[in-house]
Design an enzyme around this catalytic site. Structure first.
Site, mmCIF file in Angstrom:
data_model
loop_
_atom_site.group_PDB
_atom_site.id
_atom_site.type_symbol
_atom_site.label_atom_id
_atom_site.label_comp_id
_atom_site.label_asym_id
_atom_site.label_seq_id
_atom_site.Cartn_x
_atom_site.Cartn_y
_atom_site.Cartn_z
ATOM 1 C CE1 TYR A 99 23.329 -17.686 -11.552
ATOM 2 C CE2 TYR A 99 25.583 -18.382 -11.985
ATOM 3 C CZ TYR A 99 24.576 -18.059 -11.094
ATOM 4 O OH TYR A 99 24.810 -18.089 -9.758
ATOM 5 C CD GLU A 123 21.312 -13.767 -10.936
ATOM 6 O OE1 GLU A 123 21.465 -12.573 -11.209
ATOM 7 O OE2 GLU A 123 21.980 -14.349 -10.063
ATOM 8 C CG ASP A 137 2.316 -25.042 1.893
ATOM 9 O OD1 ASP A 137 2.340 -25.908 0.997
ATOM 10 O OD2 ASP A 137 3.271 -24.825 2.656
ATOM 11 C CB THR A 143 6.683 -29.363 -2.740
ATOM 12 O OG1 THR A 143 5.656 -30.317 -2.453
ATOM 13 C CG2 THR A 143 7.124 -28.701 -1.459
ATOM 14 C CE LYS A 150 6.098 -32.448 0.870
ATOM 15 N NZ LYS A 150 6.500 -31.061 0.617
ATOM 16 N NE ARG A 205 13.915 -32.861 -2.199
ATOM 17 C CZ ARG A 205 13.112 -33.647 -1.474
ATOM 18 N NH1 ARG A 205 12.882 -34.887 -1.833
ATOM 19 N NH2 ARG A 205 12.539 -33.187 -0.388
HETATM 20 N N1 DSN Z 1 9.360 -32.081 5.083
HETATM 21 C C1 DSN Z 1 8.075 -32.110 4.410
HETATM 22 C C2 DSN Z 1 7.218 -33.190 4.907
HETATM 23 O O1 DSN Z 1 7.748 -34.253 5.148
HETATM 24 O O2 DSN Z 1 6.013 -33.041 5.029
HETATM 25 C C3 DSN Z 1 7.404 -30.832 4.519
HETATM 26 O O3 DSN Z 1 8.278 -29.818 4.147
#
Ligand code: DSN
Length: 426
Positions: free
Chosen positions: A47, A49, A193, A219, A222, A228
């Protein structure tokens, strides 16, 4: 303790599915083994925080080092001056930006979800549309490109406090400078984003949003090929122009407001095992080979787009600058739903997707989104894109012929044997 075979057998089954299929979901990728290994470690037990050096728990000295390493590596990846690596996802990163920048009810302007935008950019089904007054821009019906004139006109009319650029299903690069110009004119902040193209921005293959957008979120799983998770970054720190203060009523720089928005604003303990994996992934991006990976993604996407166009498919905007393409299937008399379900049977995985000005519901859609980051990680090049497009076309053109679909599935499974995935896992 007895091994939980029920769960581990299912994980094994998922590994087999990933190994034998062609993965074309634009938002998915395959992490390195060491990224996964970092996630499955004792760091999950801790933990923590707070932030490095300012935690609410004892025993944080090692996770402090892990989190600091992740932050420093991430700053280097994007030439940022500040970063927060705690958001559990891209959606969480966006929540934090809204909390740090806006008051409930403030106006925001984002790309319409039905035109390729994202849920967290103002959809009425999402916190962003429920808590803020959301307005949208779109893409041109003729070109499929972001309609910057509409964006500018809408910004001048509604005077939003936040303009959001970025998308989930948009295959072209962004004119961040133009968006910043209108934002300055109307007194708005700009958030980019970059969840989808982040890996291509990190390698300098797409326009750099950092000098034009006040805040950048992403994110990590990707095109960045990490675990993730979410991240928030600034290249230039600044004071919130809308008078948002910290809980004690003090004026703070945006970096401090963003830290407070992540914790305690909207999350509790950070996932230090995931942050360790983020640090590993950022190290890989800074190391050798990632630039070549980015270039291969773009070469593959363009080869794939060409292969679809040559087979009579309609691509929104007629092509791609990045890692994905959006295909309108109406001239093929297929819905996105039917295409996705049929391709699933052939072990080709992608998602149905609304196309701009779609006449079908989001559950049916007229299109599919095709992304190449995952198959590029598997080692495919331009020549393989022709084969993959051919397999997709054969499946879709025989969507009601189970025999042909079974033949394609066998072809897919044997084709994928050339591209081993995690051989170390046996
Ligand atoms: N779910 C993602 C996508 O497939 O683009 C975006 O959050």
């Amino acid at each position: 303790m007895q091994k939980d075979n029920q769960v581990f057998d299912l994980i094994r089954k998922e590994l087999d599915r990933q190994r034998h299929g062609i993965e074309l979901i634009a938002s998915e990728n395959f992490t390195s083994l060491q990224v996964m290994q970092a996630m499955g470690t004792v760091a999950t037990n801790k933990y923590a925080e707070g932030y490095p050096g300012k935690r609410y728990y004892g025993g944080c000295e090692v996770v402090d080092e892990i989190e600091t390493l992740a932050i420093e590596r991430l700053k280097k990846v994007f030439n940022a001056s500040w970063a927060n690596v705690q958001p559990h996802s891209g959606a969480q990163a966006n929540v934090a930006v809204f909390l740090a920048c806006l008051k409930p009810g403030d106006k925001i302007l984002g790309l319409d979800l039905s035109m390729g935008g994202h849920l967290t950019h103002g959809s009425p089904a999402n916190f962003s549309g429920k808590n803020y007054e959301a307005h949208f821009y779109g893409v041109s019906r003729e070109t499929g490109l972001v309609d910057y004139e509409h964006l500018e006109a809408t910004a001048r009319t509604i005077k939003p406090k936040l303009i959001i650029c970025g998308a989930s299903a948009y295959s072209r690069d962004w004119d961040y400078k133009r968006i910043r110009a209108v934002a300055d004119e109307v007194g708005a902040l700009v958030m980019a984003d970059i969840a989808h193209p982040a890996g291509l921005i990190a390698t300098g293959l797409l326009n750099d949003p950092f000098d034009h957008c006040h805040i950048v979120t992403s994110t990590t799983h990707k095109t960045l090929r990490g675990p993730r998770g979410g991240i928030i970054m600034l290249r230039h720190d600044f004071e919130n122009p809308f008078g948002i203060k910290d809980p004690k009523g003090n004026t703070r720089m945006m970096s401090a407001l963003l830290d407070l928005a992540v914790f305690p604003g909207m999350q509790g303990g950070p996932l230090e095992h995931v942050i360790a994996a983020k640090a590993v992934a950022f190290g890989e991006i800074l190391g050798e080979g990632f630039q070549a990976y980015g270039k291969q993604i773009i070469a593959n996407a363009q080869a794939m787009a060409k292969a679809f166009v040559s087979r009579g498919y309609n691509l929104i905007s007629n092509g791609t600058d990045n890692h994905l393409m959006l295909i309108d299937l109406r001239n093929k008399n297929l819905t996105g739903k039917k295409a996705q379900e049929t391709l699933d049977k052939a072990h080709i995985t992608l998602n149905k997707n609304a196309v701009p000005f779609d006449d079908k519901s989001p559950f049916v859609t007229s299109g599919i989104r095709v992304g190449v980051p995952a198959i590029t990680t598997r080692g495919m090049n331009e020549a393989h894109m022709e084969i993959v497009a051919g397999l997709i076309d054969k499946t879709l053109m025989n969507a009601d012929d189970e025999k042909v679909i079974a033949e394609v599935k066998a072809e897919v499974n044997s084709f994928m044997e050339q591209f081993p995935l995690y051989p170390e896992l046996g």
